[in-house]
Design an enzyme around this catalytic site. Structure first.
Site, mmCIF file in Angstrom:
data_model
loop_
_atom_site.group_PDB
_atom_site.id
_atom_site.type_symbol
_atom_site.label_atom_id
_atom_site.label_comp_id
_atom_site.label_asym_id
_atom_site.label_seq_id
_atom_site.Cartn_x
_atom_site.Cartn_y
_atom_site.Cartn_z
ATOM 1 N N ARG A 143 0.829 -1.215 0.000
ATOM 2 C CA ARG A 143 0.000 0.000 0.000
ATOM 3 C C ARG A 143 0.860 1.260 0.000
ATOM 4 N NH1 ARG A 143 -2.779 -0.637 5.943
ATOM 5 N NH2 ARG A 143 -0.906 -0.425 7.211
ATOM 6 N N SER B 132 -7.081 2.282 5.880
ATOM 7 C CA SER B 132 -6.629 0.923 5.568
ATOM 8 C C SER B 132 -5.788 0.886 4.298
ATOM 9 C CB SER B 132 -7.835 0.002 5.362
ATOM 10 O OG SER B 132 -8.713 0.087 6.448
ATOM 11 N N GLU C 262 -19.734 2.119 -2.431
ATOM 12 C CA GLU C 262 -18.801 1.725 -3.493
ATOM 13 C C GLU C 262 -19.402 1.932 -4.888
ATOM 14 O OE1 GLU C 262 -19.691 -0.098 -0.917
ATOM 15 O OE2 GLU C 262 -17.885 -0.239 0.320
ATOM 16 N N PHE D 146 -15.459 -5.826 -2.158
ATOM 17 C CA PHE D 146 -16.431 -4.742 -2.338
ATOM 18 C C PHE D 146 -16.158 -3.954 -3.618
ATOM 19 C CE2 PHE D 146 -15.887 -5.096 2.425
ATOM 20 C CZ PHE D 146 -16.852 -6.075 2.525
ATOM 21 N N ARG E 128 -2.423 -5.493 0.920
ATOM 22 C CA ARG E 128 -2.039 -4.162 1.386
ATOM 23 C C ARG E 128 -0.660 -4.153 2.036
ATOM 24 N NH1 ARG E 128 -5.818 -2.525 5.669
ATOM 25 N NH2 ARG E 128 -6.401 -4.705 5.783
#
Lengths: 337, 333
Positions: free
Chosen positions: B18, B45, B66, B91, B175
């Site tokens: 990330r 996140s 979303e 998602f 991530r």
């Protein structure tokens, strides 16, 4: 309120759109007549006066955009765009033809002047928000218009968008709900009662106006007020009749209809009469103005730099000569942005 | 042209995925005003806080919405912006499938979607958050490009390329830290698989976290006298059919390894390519049509057989099939 275009002229434009939409549907023999008829007056106000665009340059960056989220009303938009000069009237015969440029639901990649691909209900509001947000980031004064159906407001995405637009104070977004009280399976109050749609948007933080959606003067006033409104997105609830101006008005099952030759002939006859009536009223208004003001007036202000001011040219064999210059001679200059 | 070099040792990369992603986007944003980042209440996140702090006017937290986010991104791109949206892979795909399909892809707009924590890397978030299906959901959308980024070096290069490549892209990555595969400065070509290690007996075509497992399996199998080719097939769509066909011709046995359901993901893509070109026996290492569950990533890898050992077993199985069953498939070369 002073406007640059008279209500009588807008009515001519509206009835012209209605007639050409019906002629377009006649060509195919079936279609979304109900939801097309209910937004005719709104399209007349937008493309007859308020929406900045240039038929010679559909991709003009500084244009205002329309997201017709109720994409099934494509035929009404196609008639409007054709009258406005985005494409020749003959192209209207391509409606729903395989390989044609006029699909039943709007497609930005197929039809000149269509700003967004729609048809999956509920999605238009998010895209319109993105355009408005992007225009704000780009420091552009372009406006984004959005037309949703009332049945469409069943979709949860509409309310995600409603929250977002208010939170971000998107005052460059002017939305309409075509409150025609019917959806595919029946009356909205029976399928899924939306209650007071205006109150819902108001409570989300929108500047909400409710108008008769078949009254061009009322719509024009509302759009003018929406443009003046700062700090919140605008919602104009159009109180309309699905199928307005035709035999299909308000009847059950008018979302999508197969039309007999007789029905179509009757529709078109009625629409032609309405157009003639509107033209007569507009001509009378002009005559009255001329009588009041006999001095040779300077030509009506027709700034070449604003193609939005060009009235739609309703071409019809029986059309009276309009006193305005033909719409072809101005837009190019405004289009080099 | 890809110019990559494989690390000598397989070790955890010091840079989180990330952070590499955020840095890459910030570099782009500093050069290009049109780069916009959107997130759906996962900025903390996704590691995108530095971007959100540095470019507040071009960073939008849409809230937990979303579908709206993807539609907004489509609208932004219609007025010239280059939006990158993020949510967890489940998602970013399942909740937005129709918006990606219609508002972005069908409308031919320019939207970049990052789905993070694919497959078992969702770990403690459990079954609801564990995308074994995201590639499958996205892969059936026409003309979309799907890239599973292997390590932070690849992230830096791919994010830049994706920004310049008009269209809809779905990017997939964990991530946090992953095993570093590529030397810093390596470059990649979207749509081309990378041969990381050559071999003659079998080709393991892997993606994401399974690339490192494939390399480990190849090293172990070498001791058994099996020569394993390893391909990092980071572009799942359009998949590198030419390379797959070449591997099938040259090694005549294929194992796929993915952190995804074997239905709809890399295994399917490879099998489709083989069926159309050079049929060869395939063994698929991946999720066998199951749902996710909660656990540490290591425990989940074992639970779902996403291991070096499973790849070794699959190689042995495919070699048996190569000998026995496919003799009648005379490969014409």
């Amino acid at each position: 309120m002073e406007h640059r275009i008279s209500a009588k002229e807008l009515r001519v434009i509206a009835e012209g759109i209605r007639l050409v939409t019906l002629q377009t549907l006649e060509g195919f023999g079936a279609g979304h007549i109900g939801g097309s008829m209910s937004i005719v007056e709104t399209l007349a106000v937008l493309y007859g006066s308020e929406l900045r665009c240039d038929p010679a340059n559909p991709a003009w960056e500084d244009r205002d955009r329309l997201v017709l989220s109720k994409g099934h009303a494509g035929p009404a938009l196609y008639a409007t765009l054709s009258l406005k000069g985005f494409f020749p009237k003959e192209m209207l015969s391509e409606l729903n033809k395989g390989g044609g440029r006029l699909p039943s639901h709007c497609d930005r990649n197929k039809t000149p002047g269509v700003d967004m691909t729609t048809g999956s209900l509920g999605q238009g509001i998010s895209v319109a928000i993105g355009m408005a947000l992007g225009n704000r980031m780009n420091r552009s004064d372009s406006l984004t218009y959005l037309i949703m159906g009332d049945g469409e407001c069943n979709e949860g995405q509409v309310w995600e968008g409603a929250m977002f637009a208010a939170h971000h104070k998107l005052d460059n977004l002017i939305a309409f709900v075509d409150y025609n009280k019917q959806q595919l399976d029946g009356f909205t109050k029976d399928v899924l009662d939306m209650g007071d749609i205006g109150a819902k948007f108001r409570s989300f933080g929108w500047f909400v106006q409710e108008v008769n959606g078949h009254d061009v003067a009322a719509i024009l006033n509302a759009v003018t007020a929406a443009k003046a409104n700062k700090g919140s997105p605008s919602m104009i609830i159009l109180d309309t009749v699905k199928g307005y101006g035709t035999f299909a008005a308000g009847i059950e099952g008018n979302h999508h209809m197969s039309l007999t030759k007789e029905q179509m002939a009757e529709c078109i006859k009625a629409a032609s009469e309405r157009l003639e009536e509107a033209r007569a009223a507009f001509a009378a208004e002009r005559a009255e103005q001329a009588a009041k003001n006999p001095a040779p007036k300077a030509p009506a202000p027709k700034p070449a730099d604003n193609p939005a001011l060009q009235p739609l040219e309703v071409t019809d064999d029986k059309a009276e000569e309009k006193e305005e210059p033909a719409p072809d001679d101005a837009p190019a200059e405004g289009s080099d942005a | 042209m890809a110019m990559f070099k494989v690390m000598d040792k397989l070790e955890k990369s010091p840079v989180m995925m990330r952070d590499a992603y955020c840095t890459a986007l910030m570099d782009l944003a500093s050069e290009n005003d049109n780069i916009v980042a959107l997130d759906a209440d996962l900025v903390s996140s996704s590691g995108m806080k530095p971007f959100f702090n540095a470019y507040p006017e071009r960073a939008i937290n849409v809230g937990i919405a979303e579908a709206n986010m993807v539609g907004i991104a489509a609208g932004l791109s219609a007025v010239g912006k280059i939006p990158f949206v993020h949510s967890f892979g489940c998602f970013a795909t399942r909740k937005t499938c129709d918006q990606v399909m219609i508002s972005a892809a069908y409308a031919k707009l320019n939207v970049k979607i990052l789905g993070s924590d694919p497959g078992v890397t969702a770990a403690y978030n459990g079954g609801t958050h564990m995308p074994f299906e995201d590639i499958g959901v996205m892969r059936s959308i026409p003309q979309i490009k799907i890239i599973e980024m292997t390590d932070p070096t690849m992230v830096s290069d791919i994010v830049r390329q994706v920004a310049e490549d008009y269209g809809v892209h779905y990017l997939r990555m964990p991530r946090k830290n992953v095993t570093g595969i590529y030397e810093p400065g390596s470059t990649f070509e979207i749509g081309k698989g990378n041969i990381l290690r050559d071999g003659d007996d079998v080709t393991v075509i892997a993606g994401g976290i399974m690339v490192a497992e494939a390399l480990r399996a190849a090293a172990r199998l070498k001791d058994e006298g099996i020569s394993v080719r390893v391909v990092d097939m980071f572009t799942v769509k359009p998949v590198d059919t030419d390379l797959i066909a070449r591997c099938a011709k040259e090694t005549r046995a294929i194992v796929t390894a993915e952190n995804h359901n074997i239905y709809g993901g890399l295994g399917s893509a490879v099998a489709e390519a083989l069926a159309k070109t050079v049929p060869a026996p395939v063994e698929m290492v991946g999720i066998n049509d199951s749902f996710g569950q909660v656990g540490t990533e290591d425990w989940l890898r074992k639970e779902y057989n996403l291991t070096e050992g499973e790849i070794c077993d699959a190689v042995r199985r495919v070699l048996q099939r190569k000998k026995r069953k496919f003799l009648w498939f005379t490969i014409d070369n």
